[in-house]
Design an enzyme around this catalytic site. Structure first.
Site, PDB file in Angstrom:
ATOM      1  N   PRO A   1       3.297   0.863   0.313  1.00  0.00           N
ATOM      2  CA  PRO A   1       3.719   1.826  -0.712  1.00  0.00           C
ATOM      3  C   PRO A   1       2.736   2.985  -0.814  1.00  0.00           C
ATOM      4  O   PRO A   1       1.513   2.786  -0.796  1.00  0.00           O
ATOM      5  CB  PRO A   1       3.732   0.979  -1.989  1.00  0.00           C
ATOM      6  CG  PRO A   1       4.033  -0.403  -1.510  1.00  0.00           C
ATOM      7  CD  PRO A   1       3.296  -0.520  -0.199  1.00  0.00           C
ATOM      8  N   CYS A   2       3.282   4.211  -0.940  1.00  0.00           N
ATOM      9  CA  CYS A   2       2.445   5.392  -0.723  1.00  0.00           C
ATOM     10  C   CYS A   2       2.178   6.303  -1.915  1.00  0.00           C
ATOM     11  O   CYS A   2       1.394   7.253  -1.776  1.00  0.00           O
ATOM     12  CB  CYS A   2       3.071   6.239   0.390  1.00  0.00           C
ATOM     13  SG  CYS A   2       4.741   6.839   0.005  1.00  0.00           S
TER      14      CYS A   2
END
Length: 394
Positions: free
Chosen positions: A112-113
């Site tokens: 997840p960014c």
């Protein structure tokens, strides 16, 4: 074992007498989401994804529905709990049914960014999402796959404090793996969007030594055969048109490949509206839908695509979907899927909320880019890659 060894500056092709069948190599998929990274690996020939993890239940349902529609058979998410609770022992049990860890297997995942994104909250490694990158690396080290892929936003490698975190992750991985990092842009590979992602590829030092008879010096990263761009520096190589009046008829420029312009994907309204998910979209009314110029993406929320340009991204923010180039509305889900180069047979369930559908698709890696990266792994596995300036075998 009969083989050819690479020598200094030879760029020689490596080969072995025991070439693995890529289609049978087990893969473990972390942070599966909509499964776009998985789709790229499947397209390249990795047909044995034996384990998946996805925590968001709406993403799980969307993924399982879409892959069944696309492939005609079930692809289940094996583990739907938090990755924090997915211990190495639990993962092995779920993936390999207590038959023992195979000699050859891989791990792929896009962590997840938001905590590393330029437009995100910039919490980095201390954010709830940022912490998962460390957990992912810890799982790689504990599970000891033959190879792995870590994918994230380009900000992970370009922002000062994130670079320091990335350096620590790389040092941890380099204990057991020869790794290589590259920032790739989906536009350069034939997707109609400017979307940079950072990829870290790694192969077990022990496997490379056993398979090819050499190892790389610590820190040497120029060995991995990253895919060659189909359109190198596409953003700077063509004369892209600027904004024009909404409702006008801007002239199609010459010399720009059709597959890089969104109009060739989403401006046949009759076609796209008849496709699955072709009518899924937000229908709010706003005067801005008719006043924002075609190609004006300067605003924070109302960004209109230009039919003869690439998209800045597929989707962004919280339900901030781009405006259609020629219609007074936001893009439908199918139009976003097309910009992500997802096959039209990949269909998300109608009763899933639009918020979840746009988010899971927007988070994904464009399939054409994921497939290109997956093909590079095949070159290493089959020994059909040349190593530039390769150090002598040890």
């Amino acid at each position: 074992m009969a083989m050819k060894r690479a020598s200094n500056n030879s760029g020689a092709v490596l080969s072995t007498s025991a070439t693995p069948d890529v289609a049978t190599i087990p893969l473990l998929s972390f942070f599966t989401g909509a499964g776009l990274l998985d789709l790229g690996f499947l397209q390249a020939g990795f047909n044995n994804i034996v384990w998946r993890n996805e925590y968001e239940p709406n993403f799980v349902r969307g993924f399982e529905f879409a892959t069944h529609a696309h492939l005609g058979k079930e692809h289940k998410v094996t583990n739907t709990g938090s990755i924090h609770d997915a211990t190495p022992r639990k993962i092995k049990k779920e993936a390999f049914n207590n038959t023992g860890t195979p000699e050859l297997f891989g791990i792929v995942g896009g962590t997840p960014c938001p905590d590393f994104a330029f437009g995100g909250n910039n919490k980095g490694e201390h954010g709830e999402h940022g912490k998962l990158s460390q957990v992912y690396v810890d799982r790689i080290i504990a599970l000891q796959p033959t190879f792995f892929l870590l994918e994230n936003v380009a900000g992970l490698s370009r922002t000062g404090k994130h670079q320091r975190f990335l350096k620590r992750l790389k040092a941890q991985l380099q204990e057991d793996y020869s790794i290589s990092l590259r920032v790739l842009n989906a536009l350069d590979f034939g997707a109609p969007q400017f979307r940079e992602r950072v990829f870290i590829a790694g192969f077990s030092k022990r496997w490379l030594r056993r398979q090819f008879g050499f190892r790389f010096p610590q820190g040497y990263e120029d060995w991995f055969p990253w895919p060659k761009a189909k359109y190198p520096n596409a953003k700077g190589s063509y004369k892209w048109p600027g904004p024009s009046r909404f409702g006008g008829m801007p002239v199609k420029p010459k010399g720009i490949p059709d597959e890089l312009m969104v109009g060739n994907y989403i401006c046949d309204i009759e076609e796209t509206s008849r496709l699955p998910n072709g009518m899924d979209g937000f229908r709010p009314k706003s005067k801005k839908f008719k006043t924002i110029r075609e190609g004006d993406s300067s605003g924070k929320s109302f960004k209109r695509l230009h039919r003869w340009r690439y998209s800045p991204a597929a989707a962004y923010g919280n339900n901030e979907v781009h405006l259609h180039p020629v219609e007074p509305r936001r893009l439908t889900l199918r139009e976003v899927l097309r910009i992500q180069t997802v096959p039209d047979t990949y269909v998300l369930p109608h009763d899933l909320t639009l918020t979840h559908k746009y988010k899971m698709v927007g988070n994904g890696v464009p399939v054409v880019l994921a497939s290109a990266v997956a093909s590079s792994f095949i070159k290493v596995l089959q020994g059909t890659f040349g190593v530039p300036s390769c150090p002598p075998p040890i």
